[in-house]
Design an enzyme around this catalytic site. Structure first.
Site: not given
Length: 493
Positions: A445, A468
Protein backbone atom coordinates in the site's frame (compact mmCIF):
# COMPACT_ATOMS: atom_id res chain seq x y z
CA UNK A 1 12.24 -44.37 -36.00
CA UNK A 2 15.74 -44.82 -34.60
CA UNK A 3 16.39 -41.09 -34.80
CA UNK A 4 13.16 -40.32 -32.96
CA UNK A 5 13.92 -42.87 -30.26
CA UNK A 6 17.42 -41.41 -29.78
CA UNK A 7 16.00 -37.90 -29.45
CA UNK A 8 13.50 -39.16 -26.86
CA UNK A 9 16.25 -40.85 -24.85
CA UNK A 10 18.32 -37.65 -24.85
CA UNK A 11 15.35 -35.62 -23.64
CA UNK A 12 14.67 -38.08 -20.81
CA UNK A 13 18.33 -38.00 -19.78
CA UNK A 14 18.37 -34.19 -19.72
CA UNK A 15 15.23 -34.07 -17.57
CA UNK A 16 16.64 -36.66 -15.18
CA UNK A 17 19.90 -34.73 -14.87
CA UNK A 18 18.00 -31.52 -14.19
CA UNK A 19 15.93 -33.22 -11.48
CA UNK A 20 19.08 -34.56 -9.80
CA UNK A 21 20.55 -31.05 -9.79
CA UNK A 22 17.42 -29.56 -8.27
CA UNK A 23 17.31 -32.36 -5.69
CA UNK A 24 20.88 -31.60 -4.69
CA UNK A 25 19.90 -27.99 -4.01
CA UNK A 26 17.32 -29.23 -1.54
CA UNK A 27 19.59 -31.78 0.11
CA UNK A 28 20.92 -30.32 3.32
CA UNK A 29 23.91 -32.68 3.44
CA UNK A 30 25.03 -31.71 -0.06
CA UNK A 31 24.67 -28.00 0.74
CA UNK A 32 26.70 -28.43 3.93
CA UNK A 33 29.39 -30.50 2.18
CA UNK A 34 29.81 -27.82 -0.48
CA UNK A 35 29.97 -25.05 2.08
CA UNK A 36 26.81 -23.41 0.80
CA UNK A 37 24.01 -21.86 2.80
CA UNK A 38 21.42 -19.14 3.05
CA UNK A 39 21.77 -15.93 5.02
CA UNK A 40 18.80 -13.72 5.77
CA UNK A 41 18.84 -10.47 3.81
CA UNK A 42 17.78 -8.61 6.93
CA UNK A 43 20.13 -10.33 9.39
CA UNK A 44 21.85 -8.28 12.03
CA UNK A 45 25.34 -9.35 10.96
CA UNK A 46 27.62 -6.61 9.73
CA UNK A 47 28.27 -6.60 5.99
CA UNK A 48 31.73 -5.47 4.99
CA UNK A 49 31.38 -3.62 1.73
CA UNK A 50 33.09 -0.62 0.16
CA UNK A 51 30.10 1.40 -1.05
CA UNK A 52 32.27 4.35 -2.07
CA UNK A 53 34.35 2.26 -4.46
CA UNK A 54 31.23 0.75 -6.00
CA UNK A 55 29.69 4.21 -6.48
CA UNK A 56 32.86 5.47 -8.10
CA UNK A 57 32.99 2.45 -10.40
CA UNK A 58 29.33 2.62 -11.41
CA UNK A 59 29.01 6.37 -11.75
CA UNK A 60 32.49 6.87 -13.10
CA UNK A 61 34.59 9.97 -13.30
CA UNK A 62 31.52 12.22 -13.50
CA UNK A 63 30.20 11.38 -10.06
CA UNK A 64 31.32 14.78 -8.81
CA UNK A 65 29.18 16.76 -11.27
CA UNK A 66 26.15 14.66 -10.34
CA UNK A 67 26.76 15.26 -6.64
CA UNK A 68 27.11 18.98 -7.33
CA UNK A 69 23.68 19.04 -8.95
CA UNK A 70 22.05 16.99 -6.19
CA UNK A 71 23.49 19.25 -3.51
CA UNK A 72 22.31 22.38 -5.32
CA UNK A 73 18.72 21.16 -5.65
CA UNK A 74 18.64 19.90 -2.04
CA UNK A 75 19.80 23.32 -0.89
CA UNK A 76 16.97 24.97 -2.89
CA UNK A 77 13.65 23.48 -1.73
CA UNK A 78 11.75 25.95 -3.91
CA UNK A 79 13.22 24.23 -6.99
CA UNK A 80 11.95 20.79 -5.97
CA UNK A 81 8.81 19.64 -7.81
CA UNK A 82 5.77 19.28 -5.49
CA UNK A 83 3.72 16.11 -5.76
CA UNK A 84 0.46 17.96 -6.38
CA UNK A 85 1.60 20.73 -8.73
CA UNK A 86 -0.68 21.85 -11.57
CA UNK A 87 0.26 21.61 -15.25
CA UNK A 88 0.86 25.34 -15.65
CA UNK A 89 2.84 25.65 -12.42
CA UNK A 90 4.89 22.57 -13.33
CA UNK A 91 5.81 24.07 -16.70
CA UNK A 92 6.96 27.35 -15.20
CA UNK A 93 8.87 25.51 -12.46
CA UNK A 94 10.63 23.34 -15.06
CA UNK A 95 11.70 26.44 -16.98
CA UNK A 96 12.97 28.03 -13.78
CA UNK A 97 14.79 24.83 -12.78
CA UNK A 98 16.46 24.67 -16.18
CA UNK A 99 17.58 28.29 -16.17
CA UNK A 100 18.86 28.29 -12.60
CA UNK A 101 20.69 24.98 -12.89
CA UNK A 102 22.54 26.25 -15.94
CA UNK A 103 23.23 29.69 -14.47
CA UNK A 104 24.02 28.85 -10.85
CA UNK A 105 25.94 25.60 -11.16
CA UNK A 106 28.01 26.55 -14.18
CA UNK A 107 26.72 23.58 -16.17
CA UNK A 108 27.03 24.13 -19.91
CA UNK A 109 25.34 21.25 -21.77
CA UNK A 110 26.59 22.28 -25.22
CA UNK A 111 30.15 22.60 -23.98
CA UNK A 112 30.10 19.21 -22.28
CA UNK A 113 28.52 17.61 -25.33
CA UNK A 114 31.37 18.92 -27.43
CA UNK A 115 34.15 18.00 -25.04
CA UNK A 116 32.84 14.98 -23.12
CA UNK A 117 29.55 13.32 -24.17
CA UNK A 118 29.68 10.86 -21.26
CA UNK A 119 29.66 13.81 -18.88
CA UNK A 120 26.62 15.19 -20.69
CA UNK A 121 24.75 11.93 -20.15
CA UNK A 122 25.77 11.86 -16.48
CA UNK A 123 24.20 15.30 -16.13
CA UNK A 124 21.04 14.16 -17.89
CA UNK A 125 20.77 11.15 -15.58
CA UNK A 126 21.08 13.36 -12.49
CA UNK A 127 18.51 15.85 -13.79
CA UNK A 128 16.08 13.10 -14.74
CA UNK A 129 16.31 11.61 -11.25
CA UNK A 130 15.06 14.93 -9.83
CA UNK A 131 12.18 15.36 -12.29
CA UNK A 132 11.81 13.49 -15.58
CA UNK A 133 9.96 16.50 -17.04
CA UNK A 134 13.03 18.62 -16.37
CA UNK A 135 15.23 15.98 -18.00
CA UNK A 136 13.05 15.91 -21.12
CA UNK A 137 12.86 19.69 -21.31
CA UNK A 138 16.62 19.96 -21.13
CA UNK A 139 16.88 17.09 -23.60
CA UNK A 140 14.70 18.91 -26.13
CA UNK A 141 16.85 21.96 -25.57
CA UNK A 142 20.31 20.43 -25.55
CA UNK A 143 20.23 16.70 -26.40
CA UNK A 144 23.56 15.54 -27.77
CA UNK A 145 23.40 13.88 -31.18
CA UNK A 146 27.04 12.94 -31.42
CA UNK A 147 28.23 15.06 -34.33
CA UNK A 148 29.64 17.80 -32.22
CA UNK A 149 26.78 19.12 -30.15
CA UNK A 150 23.04 19.41 -30.46
CA UNK A 151 19.48 18.63 -29.38
CA UNK A 152 16.10 17.91 -30.89
CA UNK A 153 16.10 21.48 -32.15
CA UNK A 154 19.71 22.34 -31.45
CA UNK A 155 20.95 19.00 -32.77
CA UNK A 156 19.03 19.41 -35.99
CA UNK A 157 20.51 22.88 -36.50
CA UNK A 158 24.04 21.74 -35.72
CA UNK A 159 23.90 18.35 -37.43
CA UNK A 160 21.82 19.17 -40.50
CA UNK A 161 22.90 22.77 -41.00
CA UNK A 162 26.20 24.41 -41.82
CA UNK A 163 28.35 27.12 -40.25
CA UNK A 164 25.93 29.94 -41.05
CA UNK A 165 23.21 28.25 -39.00
CA UNK A 166 25.50 27.50 -36.07
CA UNK A 167 26.68 31.09 -35.93
CA UNK A 168 23.17 32.55 -36.13
CA UNK A 169 21.08 30.20 -34.01
CA UNK A 170 23.44 28.75 -31.40
CA UNK A 171 21.87 30.83 -28.63
CA UNK A 172 18.22 30.50 -29.63
CA UNK A 173 17.50 26.81 -29.37
CA UNK A 174 13.91 25.88 -28.50
CA UNK A 175 11.91 23.18 -30.37
CA UNK A 176 11.73 20.55 -33.10
CA UNK A 177 8.83 19.65 -35.41
CA UNK A 178 8.53 16.33 -37.21
CA UNK A 179 5.64 14.37 -35.69
CA UNK A 180 2.23 15.10 -37.25
CA UNK A 181 -1.34 14.69 -36.06
CA UNK A 182 -2.07 11.79 -38.42
CA UNK A 183 1.19 9.88 -38.01
CA UNK A 184 4.83 10.29 -37.05
CA UNK A 185 6.86 7.33 -38.36
CA UNK A 186 6.34 7.85 -42.10
CA UNK A 187 8.71 10.79 -42.52
CA UNK A 188 8.58 10.72 -46.32
CA UNK A 189 4.79 11.06 -46.11
CA UNK A 190 5.03 14.47 -44.44
CA UNK A 191 2.26 16.82 -45.64
CA UNK A 192 3.86 20.16 -44.75
CA UNK A 193 5.36 21.85 -47.80
CA UNK A 194 8.18 24.34 -48.33
CA UNK A 195 7.70 25.98 -51.73
CA UNK A 196 10.55 28.06 -53.13
CA UNK A 197 9.55 31.54 -54.33
CA UNK A 198 12.11 32.26 -57.05
CA UNK A 199 11.18 35.97 -57.32
CA UNK A 200 11.59 36.80 -53.62
CA UNK A 201 14.30 34.24 -52.80
CA UNK A 202 12.19 32.79 -50.00
CA UNK A 203 10.59 29.55 -48.89
CA UNK A 204 6.86 29.46 -48.12
CA UNK A 205 5.88 26.98 -45.40
CA UNK A 206 2.31 25.63 -45.50
CA UNK A 207 0.31 23.06 -43.56
CA UNK A 208 -2.22 21.80 -46.15
CA UNK A 209 -4.73 20.16 -43.79
CA UNK A 210 -5.41 19.19 -40.19
CA UNK A 211 -3.57 15.89 -40.59
CA UNK A 212 -0.36 17.77 -41.33
CA UNK A 213 -0.34 19.78 -38.09
CA UNK A 214 2.93 19.34 -36.21
CA UNK A 215 2.01 17.68 -32.91
CA UNK A 216 3.68 17.03 -29.54
CA UNK A 217 6.35 19.64 -30.26
CA UNK A 218 8.42 20.10 -27.10
CA UNK A 219 8.68 23.66 -25.71
CA UNK A 220 6.27 24.92 -28.42
CA UNK A 221 3.16 25.65 -26.34
CA UNK A 222 4.72 28.28 -24.05
CA UNK A 223 8.46 28.85 -24.25
CA UNK A 224 9.67 28.14 -27.79
CA UNK A 225 10.60 30.83 -30.30
CA UNK A 226 12.03 28.69 -33.12
CA UNK A 227 11.41 25.25 -34.54
CA UNK A 228 13.19 22.96 -36.95
CA UNK A 229 10.37 22.02 -39.33
CA UNK A 230 10.57 19.02 -41.65
CA UNK A 231 8.71 19.63 -44.92
CA UNK A 232 8.59 18.52 -48.55
CA UNK A 233 10.77 20.81 -50.64
CA UNK A 234 8.95 22.00 -53.79
CA UNK A 235 11.01 23.74 -56.48
CA UNK A 236 9.72 25.45 -59.64
CA UNK A 237 10.12 23.14 -62.63
CA UNK A 238 12.47 24.68 -65.18
CA UNK A 239 10.70 25.74 -68.40
CA UNK A 240 7.22 24.49 -67.47
CA UNK A 241 4.54 25.24 -64.92
CA UNK A 242 4.41 23.27 -61.70
CA UNK A 243 6.82 22.14 -59.01
CA UNK A 244 9.20 19.24 -58.47
CA UNK A 245 9.19 17.41 -55.12
CA UNK A 246 12.80 17.15 -53.92
CA UNK A 247 11.92 15.16 -50.82
CA UNK A 248 11.93 16.00 -47.11
CA UNK A 249 14.23 18.77 -45.90
CA UNK A 250 14.62 20.59 -42.58
CA UNK A 251 13.98 24.33 -42.20
CA UNK A 252 14.44 26.83 -39.38
CA UNK A 253 11.07 28.50 -38.80
CA UNK A 254 10.61 31.26 -36.20
CA UNK A 255 7.36 30.88 -34.27
CA UNK A 256 7.38 33.86 -31.88
CA UNK A 257 8.91 37.32 -31.71
CA UNK A 258 12.08 37.40 -29.65
CA UNK A 259 11.21 40.42 -27.49
CA UNK A 260 7.41 40.40 -27.18
CA UNK A 261 7.01 36.60 -27.41
CA UNK A 262 3.98 37.13 -29.65
CA UNK A 263 3.07 34.44 -32.15
CA UNK A 264 4.32 35.42 -35.61
CA UNK A 265 1.90 35.97 -38.53
CA UNK A 266 0.89 32.76 -40.28
CA UNK A 267 1.85 30.58 -37.29
CA UNK A 268 -0.89 29.05 -35.18
CA UNK A 269 0.12 27.46 -31.86
CA UNK A 270 -2.12 25.26 -29.74
CA UNK A 271 -1.45 23.66 -26.38
CA UNK A 272 -1.54 19.84 -26.31
CA UNK A 273 -2.87 20.09 -22.74
CA UNK A 274 -2.63 17.58 -19.93
CA UNK A 275 -0.80 14.34 -20.69
CA UNK A 276 -0.47 11.00 -18.91
CA UNK A 277 2.88 12.25 -17.62
CA UNK A 278 5.64 14.82 -18.26
CA UNK A 279 3.28 17.73 -17.64
CA UNK A 280 6.24 19.97 -16.92
CA UNK A 281 7.00 19.93 -20.66
CA UNK A 282 4.90 22.38 -22.70
CA UNK A 283 4.08 20.26 -25.75
CA UNK A 284 2.29 22.18 -28.48
CA UNK A 285 0.85 21.91 -31.98
CA UNK A 286 2.07 24.09 -34.85
CA UNK A 287 0.24 25.00 -38.05
CA UNK A 288 1.70 27.20 -40.79
CA UNK A 289 -0.12 29.34 -43.36
CA UNK A 290 2.11 30.95 -45.99
CA UNK A 291 4.95 31.55 -43.55
CA UNK A 292 7.86 33.10 -45.44
CA UNK A 293 11.52 32.78 -44.54
CA UNK A 294 14.87 33.46 -46.23
CA UNK A 295 16.46 30.78 -48.41
CA UNK A 296 19.29 30.60 -45.85
CA UNK A 297 16.88 28.99 -43.34
CA UNK A 298 17.14 25.70 -45.20
CA UNK A 299 19.39 23.35 -43.21
CA UNK A 300 21.60 22.52 -46.13
CA UNK A 301 24.10 19.87 -45.07
CA UNK A 302 22.52 17.19 -47.27
CA UNK A 303 20.83 19.40 -49.87
CA UNK A 304 20.87 23.06 -50.92
CA UNK A 305 18.98 25.45 -53.21
CA UNK A 306 20.79 28.13 -55.19
CA UNK A 307 19.49 31.63 -55.88
CA UNK A 308 18.23 30.54 -59.31
CA UNK A 309 16.25 27.63 -57.79
CA UNK A 310 18.59 24.75 -58.63
CA UNK A 311 18.93 21.89 -56.18
CA UNK A 312 22.25 20.26 -55.31
CA UNK A 313 23.10 17.43 -52.93
CA UNK A 314 26.08 15.20 -52.19
CA UNK A 315 23.61 12.29 -52.08
CA UNK A 316 22.08 10.99 -55.33
CA UNK A 317 18.53 9.98 -54.32
CA UNK A 318 15.66 11.16 -52.13
CA UNK A 319 15.81 7.95 -50.10
CA UNK A 320 19.51 8.40 -49.36
CA UNK A 321 18.97 12.01 -48.31
CA UNK A 322 16.14 11.08 -45.95
CA UNK A 323 18.20 8.21 -44.53
CA UNK A 324 21.18 10.52 -43.94
CA UNK A 325 18.98 13.17 -42.32
CA UNK A 326 17.31 10.73 -39.95
CA UNK A 327 20.61 8.97 -39.30
CA UNK A 328 21.90 12.14 -37.68
CA UNK A 329 19.09 11.86 -35.13
CA UNK A 330 19.85 8.29 -34.01
CA UNK A 331 21.42 9.64 -30.81
CA UNK A 332 17.92 10.28 -29.49
CA UNK A 333 17.39 6.54 -29.15
CA UNK A 334 20.71 6.20 -27.39
CA UNK A 335 19.68 8.95 -24.97
CA UNK A 336 16.29 7.39 -24.27
CA UNK A 337 17.78 3.98 -23.56
CA UNK A 338 20.30 5.58 -21.18
CA UNK A 339 17.63 7.70 -19.47
CA UNK A 340 15.29 4.73 -19.12
CA UNK A 341 17.98 2.89 -17.17
CA UNK A 342 18.13 5.90 -14.86
CA UNK A 343 14.40 5.54 -14.16
CA UNK A 344 14.88 1.81 -13.51
CA UNK A 345 17.66 2.57 -11.01
CA UNK A 346 15.43 4.98 -9.08
CA UNK A 347 12.50 2.55 -8.95
CA UNK A 348 14.53 -0.46 -7.79
CA UNK A 349 16.43 1.66 -5.24
CA UNK A 350 13.18 2.89 -3.66
CA UNK A 351 11.73 -0.64 -3.61
CA UNK A 352 14.84 -2.27 -2.15
CA UNK A 353 15.24 0.33 0.58
CA UNK A 354 11.62 -0.10 1.61
CA UNK A 355 11.86 -3.89 1.62
CA UNK A 356 15.00 -3.94 3.74
CA UNK A 357 13.14 -2.04 6.47
CA UNK A 358 9.78 -3.81 6.24
CA UNK A 359 8.95 -6.96 8.23
CA UNK A 360 5.95 -9.22 7.90
CA UNK A 361 4.75 -12.37 9.75
CA UNK A 362 7.09 -14.97 11.26
CA UNK A 363 7.28 -17.88 13.75
CA UNK A 364 5.32 -17.57 17.02
CA UNK A 365 7.04 -15.54 19.76
CA UNK A 366 9.89 -14.62 17.40
CA UNK A 367 10.70 -11.45 15.47
CA UNK A 368 8.86 -10.97 12.19
CA UNK A 369 10.65 -11.93 9.00
CA UNK A 370 12.05 -9.21 6.74
CA UNK A 371 10.18 -9.27 3.46
CA UNK A 372 13.36 -9.57 1.32
CA UNK A 373 13.70 -13.09 2.78
CA UNK A 374 10.47 -14.20 1.15
CA UNK A 375 11.09 -15.95 -2.18
CA UNK A 376 8.12 -14.22 -3.77
CA UNK A 377 9.73 -10.84 -3.06
CA UNK A 378 13.12 -12.04 -4.27
CA UNK A 379 11.60 -13.29 -7.53
CA UNK A 380 10.10 -9.85 -8.05
CA UNK A 381 13.05 -7.62 -7.24
CA UNK A 382 16.35 -9.47 -7.69
CA UNK A 383 16.03 -9.85 -11.50
CA UNK A 384 15.23 -6.13 -11.75
CA UNK A 385 18.27 -5.24 -9.63
CA UNK A 386 20.54 -7.45 -11.75
CA UNK A 387 19.05 -6.05 -14.96
CA UNK A 388 19.66 -2.48 -13.81
CA UNK A 389 23.38 -3.25 -13.54
CA UNK A 390 23.42 -5.03 -16.91
CA UNK A 391 21.55 -2.21 -18.67
CA UNK A 392 23.81 0.38 -17.07
CA UNK A 393 26.89 -1.13 -18.67
CA UNK A 394 25.16 -1.91 -21.97
CA UNK A 395 23.87 1.63 -22.54
CA UNK A 396 27.21 3.08 -21.41
CA UNK A 397 28.92 1.01 -24.08
CA UNK A 398 26.36 2.20 -26.64
CA UNK A 399 27.13 5.83 -25.79
CA UNK A 400 30.85 5.23 -26.30
CA UNK A 401 30.27 3.36 -29.57
CA UNK A 402 28.02 6.10 -30.90
CA UNK A 403 30.63 8.74 -30.09
CA UNK A 404 33.27 6.69 -31.87
CA UNK A 405 30.99 6.25 -34.89
CA UNK A 406 30.58 10.00 -35.35
CA UNK A 407 34.32 10.50 -35.27
CA UNK A 408 35.30 7.61 -37.55
CA UNK A 409 32.21 7.44 -39.84
CA UNK A 410 32.92 3.73 -40.08
CA UNK A 411 30.09 1.96 -41.95
CA UNK A 412 30.24 -1.10 -39.71
CA UNK A 413 29.89 1.07 -36.60
CA UNK A 414 26.98 2.93 -38.20
CA UNK A 415 25.15 -0.38 -38.61
CA UNK A 416 26.03 -1.49 -35.09
CA UNK A 417 24.81 1.75 -33.52
CA UNK A 418 21.61 1.78 -35.56
CA UNK A 419 20.58 -1.74 -34.61
CA UNK A 420 21.97 -1.44 -31.08
CA UNK A 421 20.12 1.79 -30.32
CA UNK A 422 16.88 0.48 -31.83
CA UNK A 423 17.06 -2.82 -29.94
CA UNK A 424 18.23 -1.45 -26.60
CA UNK A 425 15.81 1.47 -26.65
CA UNK A 426 12.87 -0.85 -27.34
CA UNK A 427 13.88 -3.56 -24.87
CA UNK A 428 15.05 -1.35 -22.00
CA UNK A 429 12.09 1.04 -22.09
CA UNK A 430 9.58 -1.83 -22.20
CA UNK A 431 11.38 -3.60 -19.35
CA UNK A 432 11.52 -0.44 -17.24
CA UNK A 433 7.81 0.26 -17.79
CA UNK A 434 6.88 -3.19 -16.48
CA UNK A 435 9.45 -3.19 -13.70
CA UNK A 436 8.32 0.16 -12.29
CA UNK A 437 4.88 -1.35 -11.69
CA UNK A 438 6.44 -4.44 -10.10
CA UNK A 439 8.49 -2.23 -7.77
CA UNK A 440 5.32 -0.39 -6.80
CA UNK A 441 3.52 -3.66 -6.04
CA UNK A 442 6.45 -4.93 -3.97
CA UNK A 443 5.97 -2.00 -1.59
CA UNK A 444 2.34 -2.83 -0.91
CA UNK A 445 0.00 0.00 0.00
CA UNK A 446 2.84 2.42 0.72
CA UNK A 447 3.93 2.16 -2.91
CA UNK A 448 0.63 3.74 -3.93
CA UNK A 449 1.38 7.01 -2.13
CA UNK A 450 2.36 9.67 -4.65
CA UNK A 451 5.15 10.91 -2.39
CA UNK A 452 6.96 7.58 -2.93
CA UNK A 453 7.28 8.43 -6.66
CA UNK A 454 6.27 5.16 -8.31
CA UNK A 455 3.17 6.67 -9.93
CA UNK A 456 5.07 9.68 -11.22
CA UNK A 457 7.97 7.57 -12.48
CA UNK A 458 5.63 5.15 -14.23
CA UNK A 459 3.55 7.88 -15.89
CA UNK A 460 6.48 10.08 -16.91
CA UNK A 461 8.41 7.12 -18.32
CA UNK A 462 5.49 5.56 -20.20
CA UNK A 463 6.02 7.69 -23.33
CA UNK A 464 9.61 6.43 -23.59
CA UNK A 465 8.13 3.40 -25.34
CA UNK A 466 6.89 5.71 -28.12
CA UNK A 467 9.55 8.47 -28.22
CA UNK A 468 12.07 8.24 -31.08
CA UNK A 469 10.21 5.36 -32.69
CA UNK A 470 7.49 3.02 -31.45
CA UNK A 471 9.03 -0.02 -29.79
CA UNK A 472 7.22 -2.48 -32.04
CA UNK A 473 8.55 -0.76 -35.16
CA UNK A 474 12.07 -0.58 -33.73
CA UNK A 475 12.11 -4.30 -32.95
CA UNK A 476 10.96 -4.97 -36.50
CA UNK A 477 13.94 -2.95 -37.72
CA UNK A 478 16.24 -5.08 -35.57
CA UNK A 479 14.71 -8.28 -36.97
CA UNK A 480 15.04 -6.96 -40.51
CA UNK A 481 18.71 -6.13 -39.94
CA UNK A 482 19.48 -9.59 -38.55
CA UNK A 483 17.55 -11.21 -41.40
CA UNK A 484 19.72 -9.35 -43.91
CA UNK A 485 22.88 -10.34 -42.06
CA UNK A 486 21.85 -14.00 -42.03
CA UNK A 487 20.92 -13.88 -45.71
CA UNK A 488 24.25 -12.31 -46.72
CA UNK A 489 26.13 -14.81 -44.52
CA UNK A 490 24.25 -17.69 -46.20
CA UNK A 491 24.97 -16.29 -49.67
CA UNK A 492 28.67 -15.97 -48.93
CA UNK A 493 28.95 -19.43 -47.32
Amino acid sequence: MDSSRTSHDVTVAMVADRMRTLGAHLDGEVVQRLGLGMTACTSARKVEFDFVRLAEYIRGKHRDVQEKMYEYVISRPELQTPVDTSKDDHRELCMRQLLELVRETGIRPFGYALEDPEKYFAIMEAIGSMDISLGIKMSVQYRYYFVKLGSLWGGSVINLGTKRHKDKYFDGIDSFAMTKLHHGSNVQGIKTTATFDLVNDEFIIDTPNDGGIKWWIGNAAVHGKFATVFAKLLLPTQGVEGFSNMGVQAFIVPSREMKTHRTLPGVKINDCGYKVGLNGVDNGALRFHSVRMPRENLLNRFGDVSRDGKYTSPLPTVNKRVAATLGELVGGRVGLAYSSVGVLKIAITIAMRYCLLRQQFGPPKQPEVGIPDYQSQQHKLMPILASAYAFHFATGQLVRKCSEMKISHDDELVGDVHVGSAGLKAYVTSYTAKSTSICRESCGGHGYAAVNRFGGLRNDHDIFQTFEGDNTVLLQQVCRWFSLVLFVTWMLA
